[in-house]
Design an enzyme around this catalytic site. Structure first.
Site, PDB file in Angstrom:
ATOM      1  N   GLU A 146       0.831  -1.213   0.000  1.00 39.65           N
ATOM      2  CA  GLU A 146       0.000   0.000   0.000  1.00 39.65           C
ATOM      3  C   GLU A 146       0.860   1.256   0.000  1.00 39.65           C
ATOM      4  O   GLU A 146       0.610   2.209  -0.737  1.00 39.65           O
ATOM      5  CB  GLU A 146      -0.919   0.037   1.237  1.00 39.65           C
ATOM      6  CG  GLU A 146      -1.915  -1.093   1.300  1.00 39.65           C
ATOM      7  CD  GLU A 146      -1.398  -2.324   2.040  1.00 39.65           C
ATOM      8  OE1 GLU A 146      -0.187  -2.631   1.931  1.00 39.65           O
ATOM      9  OE2 GLU A 146      -2.212  -2.973   2.706  1.00 39.65           O
ATOM     10  N   CYS A 180      -2.228  -3.038   7.134  1.00 41.55           N
ATOM     11  CA  CYS A 180      -1.681  -3.002   8.499  1.00 41.55           C
ATOM     12  C   CYS A 180      -1.905  -1.616   9.106  1.00 41.55           C
ATOM     13  O   CYS A 180      -2.264  -0.651   8.411  1.00 41.55           O
ATOM     14  CB  CYS A 180      -0.192  -3.348   8.471  1.00 41.55           C
ATOM     15  SG  CYS A 180       0.858  -1.998   7.903  1.00 41.55           S
TER      16      CYS A 180
HETATM   17  N1  THU Z   1       2.183  -6.487   4.033  1.00 44.92           N
HETATM   18  C1  THU Z   1       1.747  -5.593   3.098  1.00 44.92           C
HETATM   19  O1  THU Z   1       2.353  -5.421   2.040  1.00 44.92           O
HETATM   20  N2  THU Z   1       0.619  -4.893   3.379  1.00 44.92           N
HETATM   21  C2  THU Z   1      -0.089  -5.017   4.533  1.00 44.92           C
HETATM   22  O2  THU Z   1      -0.993  -4.227   4.792  1.00 44.92           O
HETATM   23  C3  THU Z   1       0.195  -6.119   5.446  1.00 44.92           C
HETATM   24  C4  THU Z   1       1.542  -6.729   5.292  1.00 44.92           C
HETATM   25  C5  THU Z   1       3.397  -7.246   3.740  1.00 44.92           C
HETATM   26  C6  THU Z   1       4.586  -6.889   4.583  1.00 44.92           C
HETATM   27  C7  THU Z   1       5.391  -8.146   4.539  1.00 44.92           C
HETATM   28  O3  THU Z   1       6.181  -8.116   3.357  1.00 44.92           O
HETATM   29  C8  THU Z   1       4.366  -9.255   4.380  1.00 44.92           C
HETATM   30  O4  THU Z   1       3.169  -8.618   3.953  1.00 44.92           O
HETATM   31  C9  THU Z   1       4.089 -10.044   5.652  1.00 44.92           C
HETATM   32  O5  THU Z   1       3.805  -9.193   6.709  1.00 44.92           O
END
Ligand code: THU
Length: 127
Positions: A54, A83
């Protein structure tokens, strides 16, 4: 809801650099001008330096002067939602916009940045 936005978020999972978690995330933003900009998660061996899909999409859009942003879509294998850190950045850069949550086959939930981050801290608290 813009189908091109959803498709871009799904496609961007292929670009994810996630050798540690193997959790591949794609994202896409849509600007007021109709441009669609993608992002994917990019992981670091120093895990905390990882950047979520994001934020990559949001920062890429601003860096190319594609702004304001009117919608965001995110795609994971299982319909994960943004997240906490990304929720703050979405709110700061976009205000209250629709957020489309997708799994690997398409849209599973439609929410908003305000619903994701109620009672947000933001610039109104800063001098
Ligand atoms: N991740 C994202 O790209 N976006 C989110 O909102 C949640 C987590 C990624 C970060 C990391 O590379 C992987 O997902 C596991 O946490």
């Amino acid at each position: 809801m813009n189908h091109s936005l959803i498709k871009k978020a799904l496609d961007m999972r292929k670009q994810a650099h996630a050798p540690y978690s193997k959790y591949y995330v794609g994202a896409a933003v849509e600007t007021d001008s109709g441009h669609i900009i993608g992002g994917c998660n990019i992981e670091s061996s120093s895990y905390s330096l990882t950047c979520c899909a994001e934020r990559v999409a949001l920062f890429s859009s601003l860096a190319q002067d594609y702004f304001p942003i009117k919608a965001l879509a995110v795609s994971t294998e299982n319909g994960g939602s943004p997240c906490g850190a990304c929720r703050q950045v979405i709110w700061d850069l976009c205000g209250d916009i629709p957020v489309y949550i997708c799994d690997d086959s398409g849209l599973v939930d439609t929410t908003t940045s305000k619903e994701l981050l109620p009672k947000a801290f933001d610039q109104k608290f800063l001098k």
